[in-house]
Design an enzyme around this catalytic site. Structure first.
Site, PDB file in Angstrom:
ATOM      1  N   ASN A   1     -12.377  -9.598   8.025  1.00 34.58           N
ATOM      2  CA  ASN A   1     -11.520 -10.706   8.504  1.00 34.58           C
ATOM      3  C   ASN A   1     -12.073 -12.514   8.911  1.00 34.58           C
ATOM      4  O   ASN A   1     -13.250 -12.451   8.967  1.00 34.58           O
ATOM      5  CB  ASN A   1     -11.307  -9.959  10.144  1.00 34.58           C
TER       6      ASN A   1
ATOM      7  N   GLN B   1      -0.319  -1.746   5.166  1.00 28.02           N
ATOM      8  CA  GLN B   1       0.856  -2.117   6.011  1.00 28.02           C
ATOM      9  C   GLN B   1       1.257  -3.085   5.464  1.00 28.02           C
ATOM     10  O   GLN B   1       2.403  -3.318   5.311  1.00 28.02           O
ATOM     11  CB  GLN B   1       0.083  -2.693   7.536  1.00 28.02           C
TER      12      GLN B   1
ATOM     13  N   HIS C   1       4.065   0.893   5.863  1.00 28.68           N
ATOM     14  CA  HIS C   1       5.392  -0.266   6.240  1.00 28.68           C
ATOM     15  C   HIS C   1       6.324   0.027   5.033  1.00 28.68           C
ATOM     16  O   HIS C   1       7.044  -0.860   5.213  1.00 28.68           O
ATOM     17  CB  HIS C   1       5.184  -1.184   6.510  1.00 28.68           C
TER      18      HIS C   1
HETATM   19  N1  APR Z   1      -9.248 -12.920   4.586  1.00 29.59           N
HETATM   20  C1  APR Z   1      -9.355 -12.166   5.349  1.00 29.59           C
HETATM   21  N2  APR Z   1      -8.391 -12.035   6.545  1.00 29.59           N
HETATM   22  C2  APR Z   1      -7.387 -12.445   6.535  1.00 29.59           C
HETATM   23  C3  APR Z   1      -7.525 -13.821   5.218  1.00 29.59           C
HETATM   24  C4  APR Z   1      -8.234 -13.663   4.659  1.00 29.59           C
HETATM   25  N3  APR Z   1      -7.829 -14.644   3.666  1.00 29.59           N
HETATM   26  N4  APR Z   1      -5.997 -14.254   6.314  1.00 29.59           N
HETATM   27  C5  APR Z   1      -5.750 -14.237   7.039  1.00 29.59           C
HETATM   28  N5  APR Z   1      -6.311 -12.893   7.753  1.00 29.59           N
HETATM   29  C6  APR Z   1      -6.783 -12.246   8.665  1.00 29.59           C
HETATM   30  C7  APR Z   1      -5.836 -13.204  10.333  1.00 29.59           C
HETATM   31  O1  APR Z   1      -7.022 -13.632  10.950  1.00 29.59           O
HETATM   32  C8  APR Z   1      -5.130 -12.015  11.134  1.00 29.59           C
HETATM   33  O2  APR Z   1      -6.742 -10.617  11.804  1.00 29.59           O
HETATM   34  O3  APR Z   1      -5.609 -11.611   8.149  1.00 29.59           O
HETATM   35  C9  APR Z   1      -4.760 -11.058   9.409  1.00 29.59           C
HETATM   36  C10 APR Z   1      -2.966 -10.640   9.898  1.00 29.59           C
HETATM   37  O4  APR Z   1      -2.283 -10.313  10.860  1.00 29.59           O
HETATM   38  P1  APR Z   1      -1.025 -10.594  11.149  1.00 29.59           P
HETATM   39  O5  APR Z   1      -0.097 -11.630  10.605  1.00 29.59           O
HETATM   40  O6  APR Z   1      -0.537 -10.104  12.095  1.00 29.59           O
HETATM   41  O7  APR Z   1      -0.270  -9.110   9.704  1.00 29.59           O
HETATM   42  P2  APR Z   1      -0.977  -7.752  10.324  1.00 29.59           P
HETATM   43  O8  APR Z   1      -2.022  -7.612  10.856  1.00 29.59           O
HETATM   44  O9  APR Z   1      -0.967  -6.846   8.183  1.00 29.59           O
HETATM   45  O10 APR Z   1       0.861  -7.058  10.414  1.00 29.59           O
HETATM   46  C11 APR Z   1       0.978  -5.939  11.250  1.00 29.59           C
HETATM   47  O11 APR Z   1       3.372  -6.194  11.285  1.00 29.59           O
HETATM   48  O12 APR Z   1       4.818  -8.165  12.014  1.00 29.59           O
HETATM   49  C12 APR Z   1       4.235  -6.701  11.213  1.00 29.59           C
HETATM   50  O13 APR Z   1       5.261  -5.058   9.639  1.00 29.59           O
HETATM   51  C13 APR Z   1       4.368  -6.625   9.691  1.00 29.59           C
HETATM   52  O14 APR Z   1       2.794  -5.335   8.760  1.00 29.59           O
HETATM   53  C14 APR Z   1       3.188  -6.406   9.439  1.00 29.59           C
HETATM   54  C15 APR Z   1       2.420  -5.619  10.680  1.00 29.59           C
END
Ligand code: APR
Length: 250
Positions: free
Chosen positions: A213, A103, A121
């Site tokens: 995660n 993503q 994306h």
């Molecule tokens: N290692 C593993 N997981 C992590 C780390 C890390 N170092 N740091 C953060 N996380 C986890 C968080 O706990 C959370 O569950 O990564 C996740 C990030 O979530 P989001 O910020 O929501 O990102 P994502 O899931 O990629 O978002 C999806 O939302 O806004 C849109 O287009 C955007 O592609 C994006 C989509």
């Protein structure tokens, strides 16, 4: 910190699987100093996505969207793959990873050396003209908001809220999710559709779904078989090393 037993469990599952794929989100790039979207320090804490990242705002008020985009792209340009990206590249070289569906728009899986990456994306390496579809390299960005030779507005070649997923990426991702027998779900909050349906497709097709995660997500224990709780940059290199050991023993 996950126990050695949990790491070994994942390694054994990967070693015996025939079709392993990874599905990644912003969390895998946090250790490359790119902010995630949700949660503490997330981009959406400072910018309301409906105001800054919706395609209609972008068309009506590009200066506003470009404020947020310029900040995000600056980080992306400087970012380097971290040990989590490199571990997935190694898994591909070991012929144990078929593809990555990401993503993320930061191009870090490709920079790490993965050759089979689906940019669900889009990819911020490119800017695309809203009128004539001409593409430009992000590195050539000069003025903000940038304009095409035809003078129409340029937009990063990424999927904004209110825009459809590129049809080819959607079809290929659904196909890969439906055919895999193991999916690694790494660093995603798994709440944004249609991306979040991919682990469900994998699960329904009988695949083992392993999450990596920092914390549980809405799919933990429901769609995913188990969660390895920790930083992707620490967990994934350990898992890949353990896969090598399982491979040697067999
Ligand atoms: N290692 C593993 N997981 C992590 C780390 C890390 N170092 N740091 C953060 N996380 C986890 C968080 O706990 C959370 O569950 O990564 C996740 C990030 O979530 P989001 O910020 O929501 O990102 P994502 O899931 O990629 O978002 C999806 O939302 O806004 C849109 O287009 C955007 O592609 C994006 C989509």
């Amino acid at each position: 910190m996950p126990t050695e037993e949990t790491i070994k469990r994942a390694a054994r599952d990967i070693a015996k699987a025939k079709r392993v794929i990874a599905f990644t989100g912003a969390g895998i790039s946090v250790e490359s100093e790119i902010a995630p979207f949700r949660g503490k320090g997330g981009l959406w804490e400072r910018y309301n996505p409906e105001e800054y990242a919706h395609i209609s705002t972008f068309r009506n008020n590009p200066e506003k969207s470009w404020q947020m985009l310029a900040e995000m792209l600056e980080h992306i340009k400087k970012a380097k793959p971290n040990p989590a990206h490199l571990a997935l590249a190694e898994l591909e070289k070991m012929r144990k990873l078929r593809c990555i569906i990401t993503q993320n728009v930061d191009n870090l899986h490709q920079k790490a050396g993965n050759t089979s990456v689906i940019d669900f994306h889009g990819n911020a390496r490119w800017l695309v003209c809203l009128e004539c579809d001409r593409k430009y390299k992000l590195d050539d960005l000069e003025e903000i908001p940038p304009r095409c030779e035809c003078r129409a507005l340029l937009k990063p070649d990424v999927v904004f809220f209110g825009e459809p997923i590129p049809i080819d990426a959607l079809r290929r991702s659904q196909e890969e999710a439906g055919k895999c027998d193991l999916m690694l779900v790494i660093g995603t909050s798994a709440v944004i559709q249609p991306a979040a349906s991919l682990p469900i497709i994998a699960k329904r097709a009988g695949a083992t779904v392993i999450e990596i995660n920092l914390e549980p997500t809405p799919i933990t224990g429901i769609v995913s078989d188990y969660l390895i709780e920790g930083k992707a940059g620490e967990v994934l290199p350990r898992v890949v090393e353990a896969v090598k050991k399982v491979g040697i023993r067999e």
